[in-house]
Design a protein around this motif. Structure first.
Motif, PDB file in Angstrom:
ATOM      1  N   GLY A   1       0.645  -1.275   0.133  1.00 23.26           N
ATOM      2  CA  GLY A   1      -0.024  -0.021   0.153  1.00 23.26           C
ATOM      3  C   GLY A   1       0.741   1.054  -0.080  1.00 23.26           C
ATOM      4  O   GLY A   1       0.238   2.388  -0.170  1.00 23.26           O
ATOM      5  N   LEU A   2       2.257   1.128   0.068  1.00 21.44           N
ATOM      6  CA  LEU A   2       2.956   2.495   0.106  1.00 21.44           C
ATOM      7  C   LEU A   2       3.386   2.795  -1.347  1.00 21.44           C
ATOM      8  O   LEU A   2       2.980   2.287  -2.116  1.00 21.44           O
ATOM      9  CB  LEU A   2       4.110   2.269   1.074  1.00 21.44           C
ATOM     10  CG  LEU A   2       3.872   1.825   2.479  1.00 21.44           C
ATOM     11  CD1 LEU A   2       5.167   1.705   3.356  1.00 21.44           C
ATOM     12  CD2 LEU A   2       2.914   3.085   3.112  1.00 21.44           C
ATOM     13  N   PHE A   3       4.011   4.133  -1.414  1.00 21.34           N
ATOM     14  CA  PHE A   3       4.043   4.905  -2.424  1.00 21.34           C
ATOM     15  C   PHE A   3       4.751   4.240  -3.635  1.00 21.34           C
ATOM     16  O   PHE A   3       4.267   4.263  -4.664  1.00 21.34           O
ATOM     17  CB  PHE A   3       4.694   6.325  -2.249  1.00 21.34           C
ATOM     18  CG  PHE A   3       4.282   7.223  -3.490  1.00 21.34           C
ATOM     19  CD1 PHE A   3       3.083   7.659  -3.654  1.00 21.34           C
ATOM     20  CD2 PHE A   3       5.492   7.484  -4.429  1.00 21.34           C
ATOM     21  CE1 PHE A   3       2.947   8.582  -4.739  1.00 21.34           C
ATOM     22  CE2 PHE A   3       5.267   8.459  -5.486  1.00 21.34           C
ATOM     23  CZ  PHE A   3       4.056   8.865  -5.752  1.00 21.34           C
ATOM     24  N   LEU A   4       5.700   3.364  -3.443  1.00 20.78           N
ATOM     25  CA  LEU A   4       6.646   2.993  -4.373  1.00 20.78           C
ATOM     26  C   LEU A   4       6.459   1.371  -4.523  1.00 20.78           C
ATOM     27  O   LEU A   4       7.022   0.456  -4.881  1.00 20.78           O
ATOM     28  CB  LEU A   4       7.925   3.002  -4.075  1.00 20.78           C
ATOM     29  CG  LEU A   4       8.747   4.336  -3.884  1.00 20.78           C
ATOM     30  CD1 LEU A   4      10.063   4.248  -3.723  1.00 20.78           C
ATOM     31  CD2 LEU A   4       8.374   5.220  -5.050  1.00 20.78           C
ATOM     32  N   GLY A   5       5.131   1.056  -4.115  1.00 15.80           N
ATOM     33  CA  GLY A   5       4.758  -0.547  -4.153  1.00 15.80           C
ATOM     34  C   GLY A   5       3.755  -0.803  -5.284  1.00 15.80           C
ATOM     35  O   GLY A   5       3.323   0.214  -6.065  1.00 15.80           O
ATOM     36  N   ALA A   6       3.561  -2.012  -5.539  1.00 15.59           N
ATOM     37  CA  ALA A   6       2.510  -2.402  -6.753  1.00 15.59           C
ATOM     38  C   ALA A   6       1.187  -2.527  -6.263  1.00 15.59           C
ATOM     39  O   ALA A   6       1.022  -3.510  -5.237  1.00 15.59           O
ATOM     40  CB  ALA A   6       3.410  -3.659  -7.245  1.00 15.59           C
ATOM     41  N   ALA A   7       0.390  -1.737  -6.755  1.00 14.08           N
ATOM     42  CA  ALA A   7      -1.024  -2.048  -6.363  1.00 14.08           C
ATOM     43  C   ALA A   7      -1.741  -3.239  -7.155  1.00 14.08           C
ATOM     44  O   ALA A   7      -1.394  -3.322  -8.119  1.00 14.08           O
ATOM     45  CB  ALA A   7      -1.853  -0.769  -6.733  1.00 14.08           C
ATOM     46  N   PRO A   8      -2.792  -3.898  -6.596  1.00 17.18           N
ATOM     47  CA  PRO A   8      -3.526  -4.914  -7.133  1.00 17.18           C
ATOM     48  C   PRO A   8      -4.169  -4.279  -8.577  1.00 17.18           C
ATOM     49  O   PRO A   8      -4.360  -3.187  -8.550  1.00 17.18           O
ATOM     50  CB  PRO A   8      -4.736  -5.251  -6.326  1.00 17.18           C
ATOM     51  CG  PRO A   8      -4.054  -4.784  -4.781  1.00 17.18           C
ATOM     52  CD  PRO A   8      -3.265  -3.541  -5.251  1.00 17.18           C
ATOM     53  N   VAL A   9      -3.971  -5.116  -9.655  1.00 18.39           N
ATOM     54  CA  VAL A   9      -4.557  -4.490 -10.773  1.00 18.39           C
ATOM     55  C   VAL A   9      -6.006  -3.616 -10.859  1.00 18.39           C
ATOM     56  O   VAL A   9      -5.919  -2.765 -11.670  1.00 18.39           O
ATOM     57  CB  VAL A   9      -4.569  -5.591 -12.092  1.00 18.39           C
ATOM     58  CG1 VAL A   9      -5.050  -5.313 -13.219  1.00 18.39           C
ATOM     59  CG2 VAL A   9      -3.191  -6.392 -11.819  1.00 18.39           C
ATOM     60  N   ASP A  10      -6.736  -4.197 -10.209  1.00 21.48           N
ATOM     61  CA  ASP A  10      -8.048  -3.393 -10.174  1.00 21.48           C
ATOM     62  C   ASP A  10      -8.051  -2.374  -9.279  1.00 21.48           C
ATOM     63  O   ASP A  10      -8.994  -1.519  -9.315  1.00 21.48           O
ATOM     64  CB  ASP A  10      -9.114  -4.587  -9.606  1.00 21.48           C
ATOM     65  CG  ASP A  10      -8.885  -4.883  -8.046  1.00 21.48           C
ATOM     66  OD1 ASP A  10      -7.639  -4.786  -7.558  1.00 21.48           O
ATOM     67  OD2 ASP A  10      -9.673  -5.357  -7.280  1.00 21.48           O
TER      68      ASP A  10
END
Length: 318
Positions: A162-171
């Motif tokens: 959930g942090l800024f440089l992370g990968a969010a779930p595609v949806d």
């Protein structure tokens, strides 16, 4: 004269940012006594983390943060309290502040302020995610004897969930993502707006530095960070560190972000708060003409953009 820190008690030492702050405090070796206050439940569920702190000489005090007697007894012998409580329990600091102000040992309080500046603009007072922190600041301004410092860092430059440089779930990537495995990024705004970020490791180092510079940090907000960059500069660094190939990049405009935020708040979506924060960052709500790093001797000691991206790549690739 501002009070010097000798003995520190940490609340929330095993949380997302708390574990980094606790590590920096312990590794500094500059304090006579370091303790953490934790619940009986955390003793069970976070046993490895707590045992690791014990092995480093940290004193573990168990109690209920809502019980006045537990908190008062925990304060005994500590001159500085560092709170790292999470967003959902920030209100519990109000009683802690009242008790700390009356306690004969406690001289200084660091509230859980790490993150976005809650008094950046006049309308900051109306932002939903800021309300509990604003109450904490109001409580600290009313104290009689307790000194305090707000360590304001901007968003975390990390890739943990959930942090800024992370990968969010595609949806959910429309709210921003830097996905190393897919080489895919969604940038907020036009990608050219500067954002000041701080790695969680650096947050810990900044807290330690603030305790070592009591006069410079007394009764004020320290506006500090690791580095400032645009989303386009960030994705360019990701591209360089992942083989040099161009990533698939798209954009969520500020207007689109505002619509997402409005809808989330209307529907009681738990993503509403994070969306508000991302909108604030995209609007420029982390920028200052100058930072306060030099006031506490940290102007040349922070993680760089390449260093933060290197850590983010390592986190995402395991």
């Amino acid at each position: 004269m501002a009070s010097r820190t000798n003995n520190i008690l940490i609340f929330g030492a095993t949380g997302t940012v708390g574990k980094h702050i606790a590590r920096s405090i312990v590794e500094s070796g500059d304090f006579g006594r370091v303790g953490i206050f934790t619940s009986p439940d955390s003793i069970k569920t976070k046993a490895d983390a707590i045992d690791g702190l014990k092995d480093r000489g940290v004193e573990v005090i168990t109690g209920d943060i809502t019980v006045q007697q537990d908190v008062e007894q925990a304060f005994n012998g500590f001159d500085t309290v560092v709170s790292c409580l999470g967003r959902t329990v920030l209100h519990k600091q109000l009683q802690m502040i009242e008790l700390a102000d009356k306690h004969h040992d406690v001289k200084r309080f660091f509230p859980s302020e790490y993150g976005t500046d809650i008094e950046y603009w006049p309308n900051s007072a109306h932002e939903p995610p800021h309300q509990q922190k604003l109450k904490v600041r109001a409580a600290l301004r009313d104290v009689k004897d307790l000194e305090y410092t707000y360590v304001v860092t901007g968003p975390y430059a990390d890739a943990d969930g959930g942090l800024f440089l992370g990968a969010a779930p595609v949806d959910k990537e429309a709210a921003g993502t830097f996905d190393v495995k897919r080489k895919r990024a969604v940038l907020l705004g036009d990608g050219n707006g500067k954002i000041s970020l701080t790695t969680m490791r650096d947050v810990g180092e900044l807290v330690v530095a603030a305790t070592k510079h009591p006069e410079a940090s007394r009764n004020r907000a320290l506006k500090v960070n690791s580095f400032t960059a645009t989303p386009k500069e960030i994705v360019a660094e990701f591209e360089q560190q992942t083989g040099g190939q161009a990533w698939d990049v798209s954009y969520t405009s500020l207007e689109q972000l505002k619509e997402m935020e409005k809808e989330a708040h209307a529907n009681g979506d738990p993503r509403a708060g994070p969306l508000t924060l991302r909108r604030i960052w995209t609007e420029g709500g982390t920028l200052y003409d100058r930072r306060d790093n030099e006031l506490i001797g940290m102007e040349d000691k922070m993680t760089s953009l390449p260093g933060a991206i290197k850590q983010a790549v390592q986190v995402q690739t395991g």
